[in-house]
Scaffold this motif. Structure first.
Motif, PDB file in Angstrom:
ATOM      1  N   LYS A 101       0.872  -1.103   0.012  1.00 54.02           N
ATOM      2  CA  LYS A 101      -0.049   0.087   0.138  1.00 54.02           C
ATOM      3  C   LYS A 101       0.822   1.271  -0.083  1.00 54.02           C
ATOM      4  CE  LYS A 101      -3.631   2.101   2.536  1.00 54.02           C
ATOM      5  NZ  LYS A 101      -4.591   1.991   3.803  1.00 54.02           N
ATOM      6  N   VAL A 102       1.955   1.216   0.895  1.00 55.33           N
ATOM      7  CA  VAL A 102       2.656   2.385   0.919  1.00 55.33           C
ATOM      8  C   VAL A 102       3.549   2.487  -0.498  1.00 55.33           C
ATOM      9  CG1 VAL A 102       4.726   3.360   1.999  1.00 55.33           C
ATOM     10  CG2 VAL A 102       3.006   2.360   3.353  1.00 55.33           C
ATOM     11  N   ALA A 103       3.952   1.649  -1.061  1.00 57.11           N
ATOM     12  CA  ALA A 103       4.751   1.682  -2.126  1.00 57.11           C
ATOM     13  C   ALA A 103       4.052   2.082  -3.639  1.00 57.11           C
ATOM     14  CB  ALA A 103       5.404   0.187  -2.621  1.00 57.11           C
ATOM     15  N   ALA A 104       2.691   1.553  -3.573  1.00 64.80           N
ATOM     16  CA  ALA A 104       1.792   1.840  -4.460  1.00 64.80           C
ATOM     17  C   ALA A 104       1.411   3.322  -4.393  1.00 64.80           C
ATOM     18  CB  ALA A 104       0.673   1.045  -4.205  1.00 64.80           C
ATOM     19  N   LYS A 105       1.409   4.007  -3.428  1.00 65.12           N
ATOM     20  CA  LYS A 105       0.982   5.520  -3.109  1.00 65.12           C
ATOM     21  C   LYS A 105       2.101   6.176  -3.646  1.00 65.12           C
ATOM     22  CE  LYS A 105      -0.730   8.740   0.132  1.00 65.12           C
ATOM     23  NZ  LYS A 105      -1.298   8.917   1.536  1.00 65.12           N
ATOM     24  N   LYS A 106       3.481   5.770  -3.094  1.00 65.41           N
ATOM     25  CA  LYS A 106       4.588   6.510  -3.277  1.00 65.41           C
ATOM     26  C   LYS A 106       5.127   6.460  -4.880  1.00 65.41           C
ATOM     27  CE  LYS A 106       9.426   6.888  -1.763  1.00 65.41           C
ATOM     28  NZ  LYS A 106      10.428   6.293  -0.858  1.00 65.41           N
ATOM     29  N   GLN A 107       4.860   5.299  -5.332  1.00 64.56           N
ATOM     30  CA  GLN A 107       5.257   5.085  -6.989  1.00 64.56           C
ATOM     31  C   GLN A 107       3.908   5.561  -7.974  1.00 64.56           C
ATOM     32  OE1 GLN A 107       7.386   1.647  -7.667  1.00 64.56           O
ATOM     33  NE2 GLN A 107       8.010   1.438  -5.529  1.00 64.56           N
ATOM     34  N   GLY A 108       2.765   5.757  -7.647  1.00 67.47           N
ATOM     35  CA  GLY A 108       1.797   6.133  -8.340  1.00 67.47           C
ATOM     36  C   GLY A 108       1.318   5.055  -9.082  1.00 67.47           C
ATOM     37  N   MET A 109       1.287   3.902  -8.395  1.00 69.95           N
ATOM     38  CA  MET A 109       0.829   2.792  -9.048  1.00 69.95           C
ATOM     39  C   MET A 109      -0.723   2.589  -8.787  1.00 69.95           C
ATOM     40  SD  MET A 109       3.191   1.002 -10.662  1.00 69.95           S
ATOM     41  CE  MET A 109       2.479  -0.597 -10.833  1.00 69.95           C
ATOM     42  N   PRO A 110      -1.356   2.057  -9.786  1.00 69.71           N
ATOM     43  CA  PRO A 110      -2.961   2.007  -9.583  1.00 69.71           C
ATOM     44  C   PRO A 110      -3.379   0.365  -8.760  1.00 69.71           C
ATOM     45  CG  PRO A 110      -2.437   0.961 -11.942  1.00 69.71           C
ATOM     46  CD  PRO A 110      -0.846   1.635 -11.217  1.00 69.71           C
ATOM     47  N   ILE A 111      -2.382   0.350  -7.672  1.00 65.93           N
ATOM     48  CA  ILE A 111      -2.627  -0.884  -6.930  1.00 65.93           C
ATOM     49  C   ILE A 111      -3.546  -0.648  -5.738  1.00 65.93           C
ATOM     50  CG2 ILE A 111      -1.539  -2.671  -5.621  1.00 65.93           C
ATOM     51  CD1 ILE A 111      -0.982  -2.834  -8.692  1.00 65.93           C
ATOM     52  N   ASP A 112      -4.726  -1.148  -5.440  1.00 70.72           N
ATOM     53  CA  ASP A 112      -5.461  -1.022  -4.275  1.00 70.72           C
ATOM     54  C   ASP A 112      -5.324  -2.286  -3.311  1.00 70.72           C
ATOM     55  OD1 ASP A 112      -7.345  -0.017  -2.570  1.00 70.72           O
ATOM     56  OD2 ASP A 112      -9.056   0.387  -3.981  1.00 70.72           O
ATOM     57  N   PRO A 113      -4.790  -2.373  -2.435  1.00 67.33           N
ATOM     58  CA  PRO A 113      -4.736  -3.694  -1.564  1.00 67.33           C
ATOM     59  C   PRO A 113      -6.128  -3.580  -0.749  1.00 67.33           C
ATOM     60  CG  PRO A 113      -2.717  -2.491  -1.345  1.00 67.33           C
ATOM     61  CD  PRO A 113      -3.807  -1.539  -1.987  1.00 67.33           C
ATOM     62  N   HIS A 114      -6.519  -5.141  -0.347  1.00 65.88           N
ATOM     63  CA  HIS A 114      -7.529  -5.166   0.549  1.00 65.88           C
ATOM     64  C   HIS A 114      -7.763  -6.558   1.054  1.00 65.88           C
ATOM     65  CE1 HIS A 114     -10.497  -1.871  -0.783  1.00 65.88           C
ATOM     66  NE2 HIS A 114      -9.603  -1.907  -1.911  1.00 65.88           N
ATOM     67  N   ILE A 115      -7.587  -6.550   2.675  1.00 68.34           N
ATOM     68  CA  ILE A 115      -7.588  -7.722   3.316  1.00 68.34           C
ATOM     69  C   ILE A 115      -9.049  -7.952   3.752  1.00 68.34           C
ATOM     70  CG2 ILE A 115      -6.792  -8.824   5.455  1.00 68.34           C
ATOM     71  CD1 ILE A 115      -4.331  -7.059   5.786  1.00 68.34           C
ATOM     72  N   LEU A 116      -9.216  -9.094   3.192  1.00 70.43           N
ATOM     73  CA  LEU A 116     -10.716  -9.606   3.635  1.00 70.43           C
ATOM     74  C   LEU A 116     -11.038 -10.645   4.638  1.00 70.43           C
ATOM     75  CD1 LEU A 116     -11.516 -10.355  -0.425  1.00 70.43           C
ATOM     76  CD2 LEU A 116     -11.703  -8.198   0.778  1.00 70.43           C
ATOM     77  N   GLN A 117     -12.107 -10.611   5.189  1.00 69.17           N
ATOM     78  CA  GLN A 117     -12.433 -11.445   6.318  1.00 69.17           C
ATOM     79  C   GLN A 117     -13.921 -11.900   6.124  1.00 69.17           C
ATOM     80  OE1 GLN A 117     -11.755  -9.112  10.158  1.00 69.17           O
ATOM     81  NE2 GLN A 117      -9.537  -9.766   9.927  1.00 69.17           N
ATOM     82  N   PRO A 118     -14.050 -13.164   6.827  1.00 74.60           N
ATOM     83  CA  PRO A 118     -15.481 -13.645   6.692  1.00 74.60           C
ATOM     84  C   PRO A 118     -16.387 -13.069   7.923  1.00 74.60           C
ATOM     85  CG  PRO A 118     -13.971 -15.274   8.006  1.00 74.60           C
ATOM     86  CD  PRO A 118     -13.064 -14.077   7.221  1.00 74.60           C
TER      87      PRO A 118
END
Length: 559
Positions: A101-118
């Protein structure tokens, strides 16, 4: 579109490093073209094992060299936290997602991380300790859909609803197993676009598997020779894999979304679908700093008992006795299908889990001292199930929690601590019932059902609720099993056309057998239509009409 797909025989042949470099260059071009081809969002599923980490790194490296104006399509990176993952792996996953998440924001990457739970109702401990579901087995694999598939599918459906369709990017490989290879080849035949297979379980969702033809060696060469773009060392992943096997060799690992688990894998520490949790055993054996996980392994091994009938109710979870034919040592017997864990064993598992959590918080390394094996929200839902669904108004969960942890249980559910019935009333009821478990259960259900309806402004349905208490708890264990055998014999006699046997069994019916009467009446009506049946419809009519009259007597007061 340019594709990097190779001939099938390449799966078995080992690539040289030079060949792998050329293939990765072609694969990078393929990913770029597929990414820029349309506006369909990508959902990249990762377990943070070697395969999914490889795919994520390939996609990141391919997209990062595109000009900024072309990096507009979002790539959703999802991982599922079952809340019973191996603690070491769980910590690795959370660290990886944060770095991503930190690297995507810093490098301007269109990566959106999500941790899913039941959802809370589907978690492992709510089902096992709350509802009493037995430890998962291949014949009853209740955990996989609830913990893994449902959270991911729900997220994908939301993306589809918002965008019309999606492309699911996975790290599955044919070399994982013969079954996996056959499944992937079958899906290839139905491909509507290059490298995109249909998703059988999710409409409007296509599957892209970039490393489907890679070998185990290809994966590790890539991870060890190509730098991680979000600043995390792949050497740590390699070391973790080595520590998870007794012989220090890198195992063949499947994604957490894969239903079947291997003998050595990362996944749920409570998994009883394998003979042994070799990964956790090896971690404890290979690293003294991981010995603090021994209490978890002990619980897992205690759950993994092949014959746990003595710990489970003789009825199914809805209260009925259900029979099945069992072949043991060549002898056929008809026995009840064991149901959920009994009250004693559900309380036992809660106590064992809290003891393990308390101990690991004292002995784990500093960075793992906040480990949570069961959340407060899960315990609140378990308490609600015990109180409202199972009518166990002695409210044992807060008492067990305080005895084990030394702390008072703070239930986040509003009004959870308000009740007219409690431990004192339960003890009195136990004394009155004098050790008769079924009598105690029936009285507790009747009292608590009346109390629950007492709190409502309208008491509509109370008679049906009370009647259900009698249906499930008014017979002793022996009488309930005998009654199930009687109903089974009646159905067999009718289906086989044995009038004599039917009449003999019919004489054993009592005034309370209205349910059996309904089944016989339905069969009688069918026989009246079909004149070719062996059993005389007239003889059934005479008998069941008489039984109908007896049943009417039972319900005459209510009617």
């Amino acid at each position: 579109m340019t594709t990097a797909q190779q001939p099938e025989n390449r799966v078995q042949q080992a690539r040289t490093v030079a060949e792998l470099v050329d293939y990765i260059q072609a694969l990078t071009t393929e990913i770029q073209e597929l990414y820029c081809l349309d506006e369909i969002p990508w959902v990249l599923g990762v377990s943070w094992g070697k395969d999914s980490s490889t795919v994520l790194q390939l996609v990141w490296n391919a997209i990062t060299v595109l000009p900024p104006e072309k990096r507009t399509k979002t790539v959703y990176v999802i991982t599922t936290d079952t809340q019973v993952e191996n603690p070491v792996v769980s910590a690795w996953v959370r660290k990886s997602m944060q770095n991503l998440k930190v690297a995507a924001k810093k490098q301007g990457m269109p990566i959106d991380p999500h941790i899913l739970q039941p959802v809370i109702e589907d978690t492992f401990w709510v089902n096992l300790i709350g509802k009493g579901y037995p430890a998962p087995r291949n014949q009853f694999r209740w955990c996989t859909p609830r913990l893994k598939i449902n959270p991911a599918n729900q997220f994908i459906r939301e993306i589809v609803r918002a965008n019309g369709e999606t492309i699911l990017v996975l790290g599955t490989r044919k070399a994982e197993s013969a079954k996996r290879a056959a499944t992937m080849k079958k899906h290839q035949l139905d491909r509507v676009r290059d490298r995109l297979s249909p998703n059988a379980s999710l409409p409007n969702s296509l599957i892209y598997t970039p490393i489907e033809d890679w070998s185990n060696n290809d994966v590790w060469i890539y991870l060890n020779q190509w730098d991680n773009p979000w600043g995390q060392s792949n050497k740590e992943l390699f070391t973790m894999y080595r520590g998870a096997t007794a012989d220090n060799e890198c195992p063949l690992v499947v994604d957490t979304s894969t239903p079947s688990c291997g003998d050595s894998r990362f996944g749920c520490w409570v998994c009883t679908l394998v003979n042994k949790d070799k990964s956790m055993e090896a971690m404890i054996q290979n690293d003294e700093e991981k010995e603090w996980m021994q209490p978890l392994l002990d619980i897992r091994n205690e759950l993994d008992i092949q014959d746990d009938r003595d710990k489970r109710d003789f009825r199914r979870i809805w209260g009925d006795v259900q029979l099945f034919e069992r072949n043991k040592n060549g002898e056929i017997s008809v026995e009840p299908i064991p149901g959920p864990y009994t009250k004693y064993w559900r309380e036992h598992w809660l106590r064992r889990l809290l003891e393990a959590q308390t101990k690991t918080r004292r002995t784990a390394p500093e960075n793992m001292r906040d480990i949570t094996l069961i959340t407060l929200e899960e315990m609140s839902e378990i308490r609600r199930i015990w109180l409202e669904d199972k009518h166990e108004f002695d409210d044992s969960l807060p008492r067990i929690y305080q005895e084990v942890t030394g702390e008072e249980f703070q239930d986040p559910r509003p009004g959870a601590d308000y009740s007219l019935l409690g431990r004192d009333e339960w003890i009195v009821l136990e004394e009155i019932c004098e050790g008769d478990a079924m009598h105690l259960e029936l009285m507790a259900k009747l009292l608590d059902t009346e109390y629950q309806y007492r709190k409502k402004t309208r008491r509509t349905g109370i008679y049906n609720a009370l009647e259900k208490c009698f249906d499930t708890s008014s017979r002793s264990q022996k009488d309930a099993i005998d009654n199930a055998h009687l109903k089974r014999d009646l159905r067999e006699a009718i289906s086989q056309g044995d009038v004599t046997k039917f009449k003999e069994k019919f004489k054993q019916l009592t005034l309370g057998d209205a349910e059996v009467m309904d089944e016989i009446t339905d069969i009688r009506n069918e026989l009246s239509v079909n004149s070719n049946d062996n059993v005389s419809a007239t003889s059934l009519t005479e008998s069941t009409d008489k039984l109908q009259t007896w049943a009417n007597i039972k319900f005459s007061a209510k009617n």
